[in-house]
Design an enzyme around this catalytic site. Structure first.
Site, PDB file in Angstrom:
ATOM      1  N   HIS A  89      -0.277  -0.239  -9.834  1.00  0.00           N
ATOM      2  CA  HIS A  89      -0.956  -1.094  -8.856  1.00  0.00           C
ATOM      3  C   HIS A  89      -1.610  -2.305  -9.540  1.00  0.00           C
ATOM      4  O   HIS A  89      -2.783  -2.619  -9.334  1.00  0.00           O
ATOM      5  CB  HIS A  89      -2.003  -0.310  -8.062  1.00  0.00           C
ATOM      6  CG  HIS A  89      -2.220  -0.893  -6.692  1.00  0.00           C
ATOM      7  ND1 HIS A  89      -2.659  -0.138  -5.617  1.00  0.00           N
ATOM      8  CD2 HIS A  89      -2.065  -2.154  -6.207  1.00  0.00           C
ATOM      9  CE1 HIS A  89      -2.765  -0.919  -4.545  1.00  0.00           C
ATOM     10  NE2 HIS A  89      -2.409  -2.147  -4.888  1.00  0.00           N
TER      11      HIS A  89
ATOM     12  N   ARG B  35       0.839  -1.187   0.000  1.00  0.00           N
ATOM     13  CA  ARG B  35       0.000   0.000   0.000  1.00  0.00           C
ATOM     14  C   ARG B  35       0.882   1.247   0.000  1.00  0.00           C
ATOM     15  O   ARG B  35       1.882   1.314   0.705  1.00  0.00           O
ATOM     16  CB  ARG B  35      -0.926   0.011   1.229  1.00  0.00           C
ATOM     17  CG  ARG B  35      -2.062  -1.011   1.155  1.00  0.00           C
ATOM     18  CD  ARG B  35      -3.047  -0.646   0.060  1.00  0.00           C
ATOM     19  NE  ARG B  35      -4.206  -1.544   0.005  1.00  0.00           N
ATOM     20  CZ  ARG B  35      -4.289  -2.610  -0.773  1.00  0.00           C
ATOM     21  NH1 ARG B  35      -3.269  -2.942  -1.539  1.00  0.00           N
ATOM     22  NH2 ARG B  35      -5.387  -3.343  -0.784  1.00  0.00           N
TER      23      ARG B  35
ATOM     24  N   GLU C  34      -4.086   7.295  -5.778  1.00  0.00           N
ATOM     25  CA  GLU C  34      -4.236   6.525  -7.011  1.00  0.00           C
ATOM     26  C   GLU C  34      -5.539   6.896  -7.710  1.00  0.00           C
ATOM     27  O   GLU C  34      -6.566   7.036  -7.057  1.00  0.00           O
ATOM     28  CB  GLU C  34      -4.218   5.021  -6.683  1.00  0.00           C
ATOM     29  CG  GLU C  34      -2.882   4.563  -6.088  1.00  0.00           C
ATOM     30  CD  GLU C  34      -2.840   3.071  -5.803  1.00  0.00           C
ATOM     31  OE1 GLU C  34      -3.864   2.379  -6.015  1.00  0.00           O
ATOM     32  OE2 GLU C  34      -1.782   2.594  -5.362  1.00  0.00           O
TER      33      GLU C  34
END
Length: 314
Positions: free
Chosen positions: A281, A233, A262
């Protein structure tokens, strides 16, 4: 005519067909590719789902309270930090995660980023495409014999450790919550991990206690030239501190698959730093993991709903 079947909200535009096959007794409502928190709230108000499968976006207190029939929030993956667990507990809504379903995918992405950092893969590729031949001047890092420190020793961390051992690396790790750790991983405290690691890879969930774990102070305790990998994370890393450490050379290179915000904003300074290798990601995004996570998320929510049905019949 409106359906009388209970609804399941999926915070995405799709779900694996294998997962959908388990959910034929429900109406499936999709929130779209990039749902905002308010989009999810509005869909909860409109459809009153009994379950939410969380892929993208945040499920906060407002969404949870907007769905009186909600019984379970099931994560399409392992990290539940985008779910307000306090609000869920207050409403007696269970939160389940698809633990281990994407372990292989994320561990492989972490290893790919580590190798890309150690071997300067993106930089050399760019140089070759520009017509350069740097054989006489370039020196890569050999990982064999070096120490990698893992923060988080769950399914992903342990899978990454097996790959690192296959490269003849020494593996040390920190995880205060891990109950079963393989004997070939040396469990250490954080001070030891910062001090002895040639590379550090993050594999832990984000909590209030570890937010900004990698910061100016902890980076200063690391070896000069350390390699940093984060597929967990973004909130685990103080991004300004990492950028400064890369620019000074204290961190030789970083491979990042997750970020504080994000999608990454257009003017993020990481974009202009060649020694920070970026991916959007997608560590857990493979065709295989897509099916595994969808199945696990569906099975988890069905288990909770069955338990609730049994309890109601007693």
């Amino acid at each position: 005519m409106s359906s009388t079947r209970p609804a399941i909200l999926v915070t995405a535009a799709d779900l694996a067909p294998q997962a959908l096959a388990l959910l034929t007794d429900f109406d499936i409502v999709y929130a779209g590719k990039t749902p905002s928190e308010q989009d999810i709230v509005a869909l909860c108000q409109q459809h009153d789902p009994v379950a939410i499968i969380v892929r993208y976006g945040k499920v906060g207190a407002e969404a949870i309270h907007a769905a009186p029939s909600l019984r379970v929030i099931s994560k399409h993956g392992s990290g539940t930090d985008t779910i307000d667990k306090v609000a869920a507990t207050a409403r007696h809504v269970e939160v389940r995660a698809a633990v281990g379903a994407n372990a292989a995918a994320v561990a492989e992405q972490a290893m790919a980023l580590l190798l890309a950092c150690a071997k300067s893969v993106p930089a050399l590729n760019a140089r070759m495409h520009s017509g350069h031949w740097d054989k006489a001047t370039h020196k890569s890092v050999e990982l064999a014999g070096r120490t990698v420190g893992l923060i988080g020793l769950g399914a992903i961390g342990q899978r990454f450790a097996r790959m690192a051992k296959a490269l003849d690396m020494r593996v040390i790790g920190f995880d205060p919550y891990a109950s079963k750790v393989p004997a070939d991983i040396e469990v250490v405290d954080l001070d030891t991990l910062w001090r002895e690691s040639d590379a550090i890879s993050l594999h832990c969930p984000l909590t209030d206690d570890n937010r900004g774990l990698l910061n100016r102070d902890t980076l200063a305790r690391c070896k000069p030239g350390v390699l940093i990998v984060n597929t967990a994370r973004g909130g685990l890393v103080d991004e300004a501190a990492l950028l400064d450490a890369v620019r000074t050379g204290h961190v030789a290179s970083a491979g990042l698959d997750s970020f504080a915000m994000e999608p990454m904003v257009a003017d993020h300074p990481f974009r202009d730093e060649d020694r920070i290798i970026l991916s959007p990601h997608i560590g857990g995004v493979t065709a295989d993991a897509y099916v595994k996570m969808g199945l696990a998320a569906s099975e988890n929510l069905l288990a909770v709903l069955r338990e609730a049905e049994v309890s109601a019949d007693r």
